[in-house]
Design a protein around this motif. Structure first.
Motif, PDB file in Angstrom:
ATOM      1  N   UNK A   1      62.535  -0.723  -5.897  1.00  0.00           N
ATOM      2  CA  UNK A   1      63.472  -0.248  -6.907  1.00  0.00           C
ATOM      3  C   UNK A   1      62.750   0.260  -8.141  1.00  0.00           C
ATOM      4  N   UNK A   2      63.336   1.315  -8.741  1.00  0.00           N
ATOM      5  CA  UNK A   2      62.798   1.831  -9.990  1.00  0.00           C
ATOM      6  C   UNK A   2      63.874   2.658 -10.704  1.00  0.00           C
ATOM      7  N   UNK A   3      63.678   2.763 -12.014  1.00  0.00           N
ATOM      8  CA  UNK A   3      64.578   3.568 -12.835  1.00  0.00           C
ATOM      9  C   UNK A   3      63.755   4.327 -13.861  1.00  0.00           C
ATOM     10  N   UNK A   4      64.173   5.558 -14.131  1.00  0.00           N
ATOM     11  CA  UNK A   4      63.565   6.367 -15.178  1.00  0.00           C
ATOM     12  C   UNK A   4      64.675   6.731 -16.163  1.00  0.00           C
ATOM     13  N   UNK A   5      64.374   7.605 -17.108  1.00  0.00           N
ATOM     14  CA  UNK A   5      65.402   8.052 -18.040  1.00  0.00           C
ATOM     15  C   UNK A   5      66.494   8.855 -17.355  1.00  0.00           C
ATOM     16  N   UNK A   6      66.204   9.424 -16.177  1.00  0.00           N
ATOM     17  CA  UNK A   6      67.174  10.289 -15.503  1.00  0.00           C
ATOM     18  C   UNK A   6      67.568   9.823 -14.105  1.00  0.00           C
ATOM     19  N   UNK A   7      66.757   8.999 -13.460  1.00  0.00           N
ATOM     20  CA  UNK A   7      66.985   8.647 -12.059  1.00  0.00           C
ATOM     21  C   UNK A   7      66.968   7.146 -11.820  1.00  0.00           C
TER      22      UNK A   7
END
Length: 90
Positions: free
Chosen positions: A29-35
């Motif tokens: 799992x990962x999160x960025x500013x857009x995804x």
């Protein structure tokens, strides 16, 4: 979905998910500013992949599918703009 730890690169591990009475472990799992992306290994069913994007207002929406059955997709949306982890089928 409960995110218990997040690394500096936006990945998170050791977290759990719950949909009704069904629980699962969040992996890859990962999160960025857009995804946003994660896999949930449900305890009582197939593993699911969740892929989403934050729109210009910060709302998170996306698709999900059972791992190995990418052709069968469903939409989901974050229910509460302020709470990252409340997901519901759209």
């Amino acid at each position: 979905m409960t995110i218990t730890t997040e690394d500096g690169d936006g990945s998170f591990a050791g977290s759990t998910a719950q949909f009704g009475d069904v629980k699962g472990d969040i992996v890859d799992a990962r999160a960025t500013d857009t995804d946003f992306t994660c896999q949930i290994n449900w305890h009582e069913g197939p593993s699911g992949r969740y892929v989403g994007r934050f729109d210009f207002q910060g709302r998170l929406t996306g698709i999900t599918y059972a791992v190995g059955h990418e052709e069968q997709q469903a939409n989901w949306v974050c229910l509460d703009d302020k709470t990252f982890g409340l997901l519901q089928h759209a």
